[in-house]
Design a protein around this motif. Structure first.
Motif, short mmCIF file in Angstrom:
data_model
loop_
_atom_site.label_atom_id
_atom_site.label_comp_id
_atom_site.label_asym_id
_atom_site.label_seq_id
_atom_site.Cartn_x
_atom_site.Cartn_y
_atom_site.Cartn_z
N ASP A 186 -5.31 6.55 -0.89
CA ASP A 186 -5.94 7.88 -0.79
C ASP A 186 -7.46 7.75 -0.76
O ASP A 186 -8.05 6.93 -1.48
N ASP A 187 -8.11 8.59 0.04
CA ASP A 187 -9.58 8.57 0.10
C ASP A 187 -10.18 8.81 -1.28
O ASP A 187 -11.17 8.18 -1.65
N VAL A 188 -9.60 9.74 -2.02
CA VAL A 188 -10.03 10.02 -3.39
C VAL A 188 -8.77 10.28 -4.22
O VAL A 188 -8.10 11.29 -4.03
N ALA A 189 -8.47 9.38 -5.12
CA ALA A 189 -7.25 9.52 -5.91
C ALA A 189 -7.39 10.59 -6.99
O ALA A 189 -8.44 10.71 -7.63
N PHE A 190 -6.32 11.35 -7.17
CA PHE A 190 -6.13 12.29 -8.27
C PHE A 190 -7.18 13.40 -8.31
O PHE A 190 -7.66 13.81 -9.37
N ILE A 191 -7.51 13.91 -7.12
CA ILE A 191 -8.37 15.09 -7.06
C ILE A 191 -7.70 16.24 -7.80
O ILE A 191 -8.35 16.99 -8.53
N LYS A 192 -6.40 16.36 -7.60
CA LYS A 192 -5.60 17.36 -8.31
C LYS A 192 -4.88 16.66 -9.45
O LYS A 192 -3.87 15.98 -9.24
N PRO A 193 -5.35 16.78 -10.68
CA PRO A 193 -4.77 16.01 -11.78
C PRO A 193 -3.30 16.32 -12.02
O PRO A 193 -2.53 15.44 -12.43
N GLU A 194 -2.90 17.56 -11.76
CA GLU A 194 -1.49 17.91 -11.97
C GLU A 194 -0.59 17.13 -11.02
O GLU A 194 0.57 16.81 -11.37
N HIS A 195 -1.09 16.81 -9.83
CA HIS A 195 -0.31 16.01 -8.89
C HIS A 195 -0.17 14.57 -9.39
O HIS A 195 0.92 13.99 -9.38
N TYR B 137 -9.25 15.03 9.71
CA TYR B 137 -8.16 15.88 9.20
C TYR B 137 -8.51 17.36 9.20
O TYR B 137 -7.70 18.18 8.75
N GLY B 138 -9.70 17.71 9.67
CA GLY B 138 -10.06 19.13 9.73
C GLY B 138 -10.16 19.78 8.37
O GLY B 138 -9.86 20.96 8.22
N ARG B 139 -10.58 19.01 7.35
CA ARG B 139 -10.77 19.50 5.98
C ARG B 139 -9.45 19.90 5.33
O ARG B 139 -9.43 20.63 4.33
N THR B 140 -8.31 19.44 5.87
CA THR B 140 -7.04 19.71 5.21
C THR B 140 -6.84 18.71 4.07
O THR B 140 -7.45 17.63 4.06
N TYR B 141 -5.99 19.06 3.13
CA TYR B 141 -5.66 18.17 2.02
C TYR B 141 -4.18 18.38 1.69
O TYR B 141 -3.77 19.48 1.32
N ARG B 142 -3.39 17.33 1.88
CA ARG B 142 -1.94 17.43 1.70
C ARG B 142 -1.45 16.39 0.71
O ARG B 142 -2.04 15.32 0.59
N LYS B 143 -0.34 16.70 0.04
CA LYS B 143 0.16 15.85 -1.04
C LYS B 143 1.63 15.48 -0.81
O LYS B 143 2.42 16.31 -0.35
N VAL B 144 1.96 14.25 -1.16
CA VAL B 144 3.36 13.82 -1.21
C VAL B 144 3.98 14.44 -2.46
O VAL B 144 3.33 14.56 -3.50
N SER B 145 5.24 14.83 -2.39
CA SER B 145 5.89 15.34 -3.60
C SER B 145 6.03 14.22 -4.61
O SER B 145 6.13 13.03 -4.26
N ALA B 146 6.02 14.57 -5.88
CA ALA B 146 6.10 13.57 -6.95
C ALA B 146 7.39 12.75 -6.83
O ALA B 146 7.39 11.53 -7.03
N GLU B 147 8.48 13.41 -6.51
CA GLU B 147 9.76 12.70 -6.40
C GLU B 147 9.74 11.69 -5.27
O GLU B 147 10.19 10.55 -5.42
N ALA B 148 9.22 12.09 -4.11
CA ALA B 148 9.16 11.18 -2.96
C ALA B 148 8.24 10.00 -3.25
O ALA B 148 8.55 8.86 -2.87
N ALA B 149 7.12 10.26 -3.92
CA ALA B 149 6.19 9.18 -4.25
C ALA B 149 6.83 8.16 -5.17
O ALA B 149 6.73 6.95 -4.95
N ALA B 150 7.51 8.64 -6.21
CA ALA B 150 8.15 7.73 -7.16
C ALA B 150 9.28 6.94 -6.51
O ALA B 150 9.46 5.75 -6.78
N SER C 159 0.85 -1.20 0.00
CA SER C 159 0.00 0.00 0.00
C SER C 159 0.88 1.24 0.00
O SER C 159 2.00 1.21 0.50
N ILE C 160 0.33 2.33 -0.54
CA ILE C 160 1.08 3.59 -0.59
C ILE C 160 0.09 4.75 -0.48
O ILE C 160 -1.06 4.64 -0.90
N GLU C 161 0.57 5.86 0.06
CA GLU C 161 -0.25 7.05 0.26
C GLU C 161 0.33 8.19 -0.56
O GLU C 161 1.49 8.56 -0.39
N PHE C 162 -0.49 8.78 -1.44
CA PHE C 162 -0.07 9.94 -2.22
C PHE C 162 -0.60 11.24 -1.61
O PHE C 162 0.02 12.29 -1.75
N THR C 163 -1.80 11.16 -1.00
CA THR C 163 -2.42 12.35 -0.41
C THR C 163 -3.09 11.95 0.90
O THR C 163 -3.34 10.77 1.16
#
Length: 491
Positions: free
Chosen positions: A236-245, A208-221, A188-192
């Motif tokens: 992730d609860d919802v994958a790729f909410i931010k498509p650029e991420h 989480y108090g409505r926060t939304y945080r992302k792993v950096s692309a480099e760290a994820a890879a 398993s892995i967590e991106f956000t």
């Protein structure tokens, strides 16, 4: 300090559909090890209580921490905490995790001195501070720590960056036991972390108090490249909410030439809004997707505050089919359903190619339906709060409700996991067995021994030793939602 972290036993649905590595406990383990502690990890999904006793005897931990993400595990955790204290009276015993964060003071009271503290919120930052305080004093000053008297002086801390600590997967033994569906084995892995939606049945947004945080692309890879399992579940609860991420991680994966088989969870509207990022991941090995549709009609979607529509859900299924994805759908069973509603769901499930999964509507502390539905509770037995049992009144007699539920699940099981389906997936099973992986193959044959009305009805007849707290029935409207949050909302 010599520290043993423990993940509780698996729940009912994990006997068949999945068994996931304890990612949160692994991350806390990594944080504690970075702080200089000697850490071991024992996952009771794949080990036994006797194995835990052996660890206590041989390792002699100075601290034992339990990760409790699910309410149904609370009784087991309390009993094990009491046993740890009997065997090692000087040991510092604590618990943390998603579900226990909402009922920390109550759990401490039930543990009757076996727990020295419950850590609310995220553990990566606070767990090292907690063990430092256990050694040097000042437990009450640790953010998120609820002490034996039931007080919490400081609000929990949020992790500044998800890039670190990376999960201490080297501490997790018997990793071949982790799987999800045909991804066997799977890591398993967590991106956000966090979710911007506010579904009434879910506590992710309140935790989480409505926060939304992302792993950096480099760290994820880099983390993906370090994982040896061929299958990977993106938690992730919802994958790729931010498509650029999602695109940035995909670019790093492509650059490194990594090949994995992926499974993720997302929403229908997110898939429709950003199909290009899912298509890119399809080329990278995304084969399986979980869509939380929750309801087939507008009324049900409004009740659960999904902020989507039946038309959107159907269009998302059509798009996923065009992409060649295998899709699993979740529908929430309303205890008010009658035999006709179950029949309609069976008919619909057989009319679509997707895997259809059923979960029973369950009010959890931290959700809005805890405040609106929990006044109707027919039981407060923790063990029944596993989304496979009815804990509010059913329209049908309870045993008949379970008969209809199991009948409906059985129809869908025969569709996807029965003998005919096994014949279609013989090649997959053969490859798994050739490599010594038996999780998926075993799941095909275990359904009737796990899901049956006699077992589920009988679970209500067991002696109850530990119960959830009496609900606080104050109304929670938009102005009052803040009281639900574990972490303060960051603006």
């Amino acid at each position: 300090m010599r520290t043993l972290l423990v993940h509780p036993s698996g729940l009912m649905y994990s006997e068949i559909f999945l068994r996931l590595e304890p990612l949160g406990v692994e991350r806390v383990a990594a944080a504690l090890r970075t702080a200089g502690h000697q850490v071991r990890l024992l996952d009771l999904q794949v080990f036994t209580h006797d194995d835990l006793r052996r660890e206590l005897r041989e390792f002699r931990p100075e601290a034992v921490g339990f990760g409790v993400n699910y309410l149904a595990n609370v009784p087991e955790m309390i009993d094990l905490a009491k046993e740890v204290k009997r065997r090692l009276p000087e040991c510092f015993v604590f618990a943390g995790g998603h579900s226990v964060s909402f009922i920390a003071a109550h759990v401490l009271d039930q543990a009757n001195g076996a727990l020295d503290a419950v850590l609310r919120g995220e553990g990566e930052v606070a767990a090292p501070l907690l063990l430092e305080a256990a050694r040097d004093g000042g437990l009450g000053e640790v953010p998120g720590a609820v002490t034996a008297d039931g007080t919490c002086k400081k609000v929990p801390l949020l992790l500044d960056s998800l890039d670190a600590p990376r999960p201490a997967r080297d501490l997790t033994r018997r990793r071949h036991k982790y799987f999800i569906g045909v991804l066997d084995p799977a890591a398993s892995i967590e991106f956000t972390r966090g979710c911007p939606w506010d579904c009434s049945f879910c506590s992710a947004w309140t935790f989480y108090g409505r926060t939304y945080r992302k792993v950096s692309a480099e760290a994820a890879a880099e983390e993906i490249a370090s994982i040896r399992e061929p299958g990977l579940f993106i938690v992730d609860d919802v994958a790729f909410i931010k498509p650029e991420h999602g695109d940035a991680i995909a670019a790093e994966v492509e650059r490194r030439g990594i090949r994995k088989e992926y499974y993720l969870e997302t929403r229908a509207d997110v898939l429709l809004r950003h199909p290009e990022v899912f298509e890119r991941w399809r080329r990278l090995g995304l084969n399986y997707m979980f869509l939380g549709m929750e309801a087939l009609d507008e009324e049900g979607l409004d009740r659960y505050r999904k902020r989507t529509s039946p038309d959107t859900n159907i269009k998302a299924l059509e798009l996923a089919r065009k992409m060649g994805l295998t899709v699993a759908i979740n529908l929430i069973v309303d205890p008010a359903w009658d035999a006709r509603q179950f029949k309609l769901v069976r008919e619909w499930a057989l009319s679509v190619p997707e895997i259809v999964n059923l979960t029973v509507m369950t009010p959890y502390p931290g959700t809005e339906i805890w405040h609106t539905e929990s006044r109707k509770l027919t039981t407060r037995d923790y063990r029944l709060f596993d989304i496979q049992h009815a804990v509010v009144p059913t329209n049908l007699p309870l045993y008949e409700f379970y008969r209809e539920l199991v009948r409906t699940q059985s129809v869908m099981n025969r569709k996807h996991l029965g003998v005919a389906a096994a014949a279609q997936t013989l090649g997959i099973m053969g490859r798994h067995l050739w490599h010594g992986q038996t999780n998926f193959a075993r799941s095909i044959w275990k359904f009737r021994s796990v899901y049956n009305a006699d077992r589920q009805y009988g679970d209500h007849l067991r002696k109850v030793r530990y119960e959830l707290p009496v609900p606080d029935h104050r109304s929670v409207g938009p102005a009052g939602r803040k009281e639900l949050y574990i972490h303060e909302r960051q603006r």
